[in-house]
Design an enzyme around this catalytic site. Structure first.
Site, PDB file in Angstrom:
ATOM      1  N   SER A   1       7.141   9.834  11.905  1.00  0.00           N
ATOM      2  CA  SER A   1       6.296   9.460  11.027  1.00  0.00           C
ATOM      3  C   SER A   1       6.595   9.776   9.695  1.00  0.00           C
ATOM      4  CB  SER A   1       5.012  10.441  11.356  1.00  0.00           C
ATOM      5  OG  SER A   1       4.346  10.566  10.048  1.00  0.00           O
TER       6      SER A   1
ATOM      7  N   ARG B   1      -7.377  -2.580   9.870  1.00  0.00           N
ATOM      8  CA  ARG B   1      -6.373  -3.531  10.654  1.00  0.00           C
ATOM      9  C   ARG B   1      -7.066  -4.255  11.976  1.00  0.00           C
ATOM     10  NH1 ARG B   1      -2.856  -3.966   7.090  1.00  0.00           N
ATOM     11  NH2 ARG B   1      -2.068  -1.950   6.258  1.00  0.00           N
TER      12      ARG B   1
ATOM     13  N   ASP C   1       1.995  -0.809  11.947  1.00  0.00           N
ATOM     14  CA  ASP C   1       0.547  -1.220  11.636  1.00  0.00           C
ATOM     15  C   ASP C   1       0.341  -2.940  11.997  1.00  0.00           C
ATOM     16  OD1 ASP C   1       0.387   1.055  10.474  1.00  0.00           O
ATOM     17  OD2 ASP C   1       0.860   0.519   8.283  1.00  0.00           O
TER      18      ASP C   1
ATOM     19  N   ARG D   1      -6.461   2.524  18.186  1.00  0.00           N
ATOM     20  CA  ARG D   1      -6.067   1.143  17.951  1.00  0.00           C
ATOM     21  C   ARG D   1      -5.532   0.571  19.618  1.00  0.00           C
ATOM     22  NH1 ARG D   1      -2.891   0.670  12.272  1.00  0.00           N
ATOM     23  NH2 ARG D   1      -5.017   0.840  11.159  1.00  0.00           N
TER      24      ARG D   1
ATOM     25  N   ARG E   1      -8.425  12.898  12.353  1.00  0.00           N
ATOM     26  CA  ARG E   1      -6.918  12.671  12.707  1.00  0.00           C
ATOM     27  C   ARG E   1      -6.029  13.781  12.389  1.00  0.00           C
ATOM     28  NH1 ARG E   1      -5.217   7.523   9.015  1.00  0.00           N
ATOM     29  NH2 ARG E   1      -3.255   7.446  10.196  1.00  0.00           N
TER      30      ARG E   1
ATOM     31  N   LYS F   1       0.856  -1.187  -0.099  1.00  0.00           N
ATOM     32  CA  LYS F   1      -0.085  -0.097   0.069  1.00  0.00           C
ATOM     33  C   LYS F   1       0.859   1.099  -0.076  1.00  0.00           C
ATOM     34  CE  LYS F   1      -3.205   0.587   3.418  1.00  0.00           C
ATOM     35  NZ  LYS F   1      -3.445   2.026   4.048  1.00  0.00           N
TER      36      LYS F   1
ATOM     37  N   GLY G   1      -4.673   8.236   5.493  1.00  0.00           N
ATOM     38  CA  GLY G   1      -3.893   9.332   6.082  1.00  0.00           C
ATOM     39  C   GLY G   1      -2.618   9.467   5.161  1.00  0.00           C
TER      40      GLY G   1
ATOM     41  N   GLN H   1       4.681   9.460   7.176  1.00  0.00           N
ATOM     42  CA  GLN H   1       3.804  10.376   6.284  1.00  0.00           C
ATOM     43  C   GLN H   1       4.233  11.737   6.399  1.00  0.00           C
ATOM     44  OE1 GLN H   1      -0.229   9.548   7.743  1.00  0.00           O
ATOM     45  NE2 GLN H   1      -0.059   7.195   6.826  1.00  0.00           N
TER      46      GLN H   1
HETATM   47  C1  S3P Z   1       2.756   4.996   6.225  1.00  0.00           C
HETATM   48  C2  S3P Z   1       3.450   5.317   7.289  1.00  0.00           C
HETATM   49  C3  S3P Z   1       2.791   4.982   8.767  1.00  0.00           C
HETATM   50  C4  S3P Z   1       1.625   3.822   8.572  1.00  0.00           C
HETATM   51  C5  S3P Z   1       0.876   3.941   7.517  1.00  0.00           C
HETATM   52  C6  S3P Z   1       1.607   4.174   6.369  1.00  0.00           C
HETATM   53  C7  S3P Z   1       3.014   5.417   5.006  1.00  0.00           C
HETATM   54  O1  S3P Z   1       2.096   5.990   9.207  1.00  0.00           O
HETATM   55  O2  S3P Z   1       1.206   3.696   9.822  1.00  0.00           O
HETATM   56  O3  S3P Z   1       0.041   2.799   7.698  1.00  0.00           O
HETATM   57  O4  S3P Z   1       2.815   4.793   3.767  1.00  0.00           O
HETATM   58  O5  S3P Z   1       4.130   6.323   4.974  1.00  0.00           O
HETATM   59  P1  S3P Z   1       2.957   6.960  10.087  1.00  0.00           P
HETATM   60  O6  S3P Z   1       4.223   7.371   9.153  1.00  0.00           O
HETATM   61  O7  S3P Z   1       2.348   8.257  10.281  1.00  0.00           O
HETATM   62  O8  S3P Z   1       3.394   6.587  11.524  1.00  0.00           O
END
Ligand code: S3P
Length: 440
Positions: free
Chosen positions: A170, A397, A323, A354, A126, A26, A98, A172
């Site tokens: 993070s 999840r 995750d 979670r 979020r 993903k 997210g 993300q």
């Molecule tokens: C992800 C980073 C993680 C993860 C999410 C996917 C990504 O989140 O939990 O399912 O693709 O960068 P965080 O980086 O905010 O922890």
């Protein structure tokens, strides 16, 4: 509870293991859509995850001017914009994701456009200040609700590079900053408190971007507002380790049983669950099949089950199995002794809280589980009893992790509100059936 597409009844036992192939990763699929979407020419992508989250990101990229289509063999083609981002006609709804929202926000912040990003109820709850802060420091304007959540409107502008120390680990937020950095003048440096998944960095290196990684500092030299000049290229998305994790964990808890997941991503920033399985007593074998030149490592993983014992999970390990932590809680219920998860406060701001949701669901099924501010403590082995129904709270999840525990119950367990599984693993129920479990 009426039985509908929203509900599954998972019967205990039956799980016989075997060989599985899981759909595409993903995280990597999101990033492929983004990078191919701003490249010049048409990129071909094998293994792109055709699930709601990634398809929403792809749709968003089309609103920015990219085009995409899928051929008879399932290969996705993305014709990129050449770097330019056009202003979408209306708000972009990225559903539950997210990753989609935070990465798209970074990507569009350096273009002279106004973009509104929204999502479902979960995503609208979020935290988004974590990306508002760096994007505004770089020169964009980001409007959020008073609670710091989406809908979010990004007023893109001329960005300048910054040095930014991430307050939370993070991937993300890191990726949001790096993608914005591509459209900035000068150098953007992100300092990570703890290393997180590095798919963005690997992919950017593969397309020839000026990205440098020194320890936990990641720097990108910006191309300015006209954006990068990446050329289209072929991409291969490996299987998603986070999807394979369900089957590997189920095997781990059944002495002597084996599951082999073929062609899964083995990026070390994603696979800490394997270390946990080993610590708990399972046998793990890894066979790397990727070439040294592939941007991502992938291969086959075989797990053989054992009588599990509890373990402690925390510290630097957390981002590398973030995750999979609901699944670790499930394993804790099946293992002898205590399993302690700490340093995982981020779990509270995922698709659901979670920590609260897992402790509630485990308790419903007779498992001794206690909440901690930054984790949970689970005692096992539990006698898993059926509950009228356990709730996913719309979190994929949770739905999948609780289905794994249901295999070990003394009678069928109803899992409510399972439509969310479509966001990441549409074939999950079919695969569960193929592995011998009776699912209604
Ligand atoms: C992800 C980073 C993680 C993860 C999410 C996917 C990504 O989140 O939990 O399912 O693709 O960068 P965080 O980086 O905010 O922890």
């Amino acid at each position: 509870m009426p039985i509908s597409k929203q509900t599954r009844i998972v019967h205990p036992g039956g799980f016989h293991g075997g060989t599985v192939r899981v759909p595409g990763d993903k995280s990597i699929s999101h990033r492929t859509a983004l990078l191919a979407g701003i490249s010049s020419g048409t990129s071909q992508i094998r293994g792109f995850l055709q699930a709601e989250d990634c398809l929403n990101t792809l749709k968003a990229m089309e609103s920015f001017g990219a085009r995409s289509w899928v051929d008879d063999e399932g290969v996705l083609s993305i014709q990129g914009t050449g770097g330019k981002m056009i202003e979408p006609a209306g708000p972009l709804d990225v559903g539950n994701s997210g990753t989609g929202m935070r990465l798209l926000a970074g990507l569009c912040a350096g273009s002279p456009i106004t973009v509104t990003l929204t999502g479902d109820a979960s995503l609208q709850s979020r935290p988004m200040r974590r990306i508002q802060e760096p994007l505004e420091l770089m020169g964009a304007r980001v409007d959020l609700t008073p609670g710091g959540t989406a809908p979010m409107t990004i007023h893109g502008g001329q960005l300048h590079g910054i040095e930014y120390r991430l307050p939370t680990a993070s991937a993300q937020v890191k990726s949001c900053c790096i993608l914005a950095g591509l459209y900035a003048e000068g150098r953007t440096t992100v300092l990570e408190p703890i290393p997180t998944r590095d798919h963005t960095e690997r992919m950017l290196r593969a397309v020839g971007a000026p990205i440098r990684v020194e320890g936990q500092n990641i720097s990108i030299d910006g191309y300015g507002p006209q954006g990068p000049r990446f050329l289209a290229r072929p991409y291969v998305v490996p299987g998603d380790f986070s999807s394979a994790a369900y089957w590997l964990a189920a095997a781990a808890a059944i002495p002597g049983l084996t599951v082999c997941a073929e062609g899964v991503g083995l990026n070390l920033r994603r696979t800490a669950l394997l270390d946990v399985l080993r610590r708990m007593g399972a046998r793990v074998q890894i066979e790397r099949t990727s070439a040294p030149t592939d941007p991502e490592v992938y291969g086959n993983v075989t797990v053989t089950g054992a009588e599990l014992k509890g373990t402690a999970v925390g510290g630097e390990e957390i981002p590398n199995l973030i995750d999979e932590l609901p699944l670790v809680a499930v394993l804790g219920a099946l293992a002898q002794g205590q399993t302690v998860i700490r340093d995982a406060g981020e779990l509270r701001v995922k698709e659901s809280d979670r920590i609260a949701v897992m402790v509630e669901n485990l308790s419903y099924l007779g498992v001794e589980a206690a909440e901690r501010p930054d984790g949970m403590v689970i005692s096992g082995p539990a006698k898993v009893v059926p509950a009228k129904s356990v709730r996913s709270y719309g979190d994929h999840r949770i739905a999948m992790s609780m289905s794994m525990l249901a295999i070990f119950a003394s009678a069928p367990v109803t899992i409510a509100n399972v439509a969310c599984v479509e966001t990441s693993y549409p074939e999950f129920w079919e695969q569960l059936g193929k592995l011998g479990v009776n699912v209604e």
